[in-house]
Design an enzyme around this catalytic site. Sequence first.
Site, PDB file in Angstrom:
ATOM      1  N   TYR A 184       6.552 -12.992 -13.904  1.00 39.32           N
ATOM      2  CA  TYR A 184       5.103 -12.007 -13.658  1.00 39.32           C
ATOM      3  C   TYR A 184       3.819 -12.711 -13.990  1.00 39.32           C
ATOM      4  CZ  TYR A 184       2.073  -8.086 -13.069  1.00 39.32           C
ATOM      5  OH  TYR A 184       1.185  -7.201 -13.169  1.00 39.32           O
ATOM      6  N   GLY A 217      -2.269  -0.527  -4.814  1.00 37.06           N
ATOM      7  CA  GLY A 217      -2.751  -0.820  -3.081  1.00 37.06           C
ATOM      8  C   GLY A 217      -2.667   1.258  -2.511  1.00 37.06           C
ATOM      9  N   ALA A 228       0.882  -1.342   0.130  1.00 38.37           N
ATOM     10  CA  ALA A 228       0.660  -0.077   0.069  1.00 38.37           C
ATOM     11  C   ALA A 228       0.877   1.467  -0.276  1.00 38.37           C
ATOM     12  CB  ALA A 228      -1.069  -0.451   0.874  1.00 38.37           C
TER      13      ALA A 228
END
Length: 404
Positions: free
Chosen positions: A279, A104, A99
């Site tokens: 990824y 986030g 975050a």
Amino acid sequence: MALQATTTISPTGSLNKEGKSITSLKETGFFGASISVPFSLKAESWTPLIRSKEFRKREVAFGTLVVRAQTAATTPAMTNSTPDAKKTKRKGNVIITGASSGLGLATARALGQTGEWHVIMACRNFLKAEKAAKSSGIPKENYTVMHLDLASLNSVRQFAENVRLSGKPVDVVVCNAAVYLPTAKEPTYTADGFELSVGTNHLGHFLLARLLLDDLKQSDYPSKRLIIVGSITGNTNTLAGNVPPKANLGDLRGLAGGLNGVNTSSMIDGGEFDGAKAYKDSKVCNMLTMQEFHRRYHEETGVAFASLYPGCIAETGLFREHVPLFRLLFPPFQKYITKGYVSEEEAGKRLAQVVSEPYLTKSGVYWSWNKNSSSFENQLSEEASDAEKAKKLWEVSEKLVGLA
Ligand code: LMG
Ligand code: NDP
Ligand code: PMR
């Protein structure tokens, strides 16, 4: 819809299992994909993204507390009067990993500013997270920064322990953090020796989610949720998912071997290291994990499990390792050509909806948003919805993180 959305969506948004056949692609041609109609070249897919910014402010009765929330005008108006919303007497506690920036942080801000939520910002860089929270104006009483390094299983265990010690009930968990290493020539590794992208994005979150499931179970919050952020780029039933290198977990032989690059490959499918593929593979793992959680635990725990593609947030820190030319061209490319671009703020509102809105409680679902910023239940690629693979991934992953 813009190109960020996959194509076989029924207007009601129900999962269309049959849809797989009409989204299947051949492996050659345009950026590696020869597109068999009605793939994303449907007229609808190319319509410019109409950014209907008509957000209306709503008063949300919240026990005795009255707060303001923002909701897209286009989303179904089945919100405040549900019994669930009325039952809520206290602030919800939501843990958001990663975050300290990007999606986030934007989500933490969207939730933290409503007054309905206390956000536990689970971050590897404590100072950065604290600064980010302050400068984005989240009221002090609505967030706590807690240390979490997903690239270390010890840190994940310690974090879960610290959450328990804090005495705060765990109502919603958002697995959001990720790393993307597209230019790496050689693999790098987590503290436990797993290739870094899959180790962080999948294995770290897998352990975290497993450990926090008990806490979620014990929470008395009326709408408990575990959300794992997915992506279009892991879904090969889309154009974006066909940009090479494509996600492919194969038979998981590399993962089963420990992804350590010593005895075995650093890639899940056992192939040569490729950071961009690692990824995308990790995102497939995220989406498979969400579904396996749903199958194993939804009925027993009442927790709703969900994944999502928030849109292409082309300016976040995710692209920090990419070449400067890419970072320069990618945002205009997404804005003007694919129309898949969303701002961090808009993406944060989307994820915040999945955390808190009563109309997004369905479990086992991958959410996306259309050109009007309305949410709909999207379809995952064949691999990302393969139940056999999900089960195998679960079993191999629990061995690697020491749960089995
Ligand atoms: C690669 O590098 C690595 O080599 C690889 O290892 C891997 O890591 C991979 O997936 C990660 O990345 C990335 C490199 C090659 O890409 C770039 O550096 C930039 C590509 C992305 C941006 C394209 C920009 C195109 C032009 C932008 C113009 C903006 C102007 C906007 C103003 C509009 C005004 C109205 O990337 C590749 O994957 C190879 C592809 C290279 C293509 C470059 C040309 C693209 C042309 C774009 C047309 C796109 C059309 C869209 C769809 C049309 C369908 C008909
Ligand atoms: P950012 O890089 O801005 O955010 C990623 C966050 O993850 C950062 O806060 C970063 O921390 C954190 N993080 C990285 N490694 C670790 C670790 N080992 N332990 C704890 N936290 C860590 O990227 P985005 O906001 O774009 O990405 C957020 C999510 O959205 C990801 O899951 C990504 O896959 C997904 N997504 C992004 C899209 C996009 O277009 N950007 C599209 C689709 C999905 P720090 O600040 O310390 O670096
Ligand atoms: Mg992609 C057609 C629409 C579309 C969308 C919605 C995305 C999203 N991308 C699209 C198309 C294309 N991309 C096309 C046609 C190309 C070739 C020019 C292209 C290229 C491209 C690259 C090189 N795109 C990328 C990259 C990256 O390095 C990003 C990536 O793959 O990271 C894994 C990326 C992305 N494109 C997206 C999204 C959302 C990303 C970010 C990755 C993610 O968060 O999952």
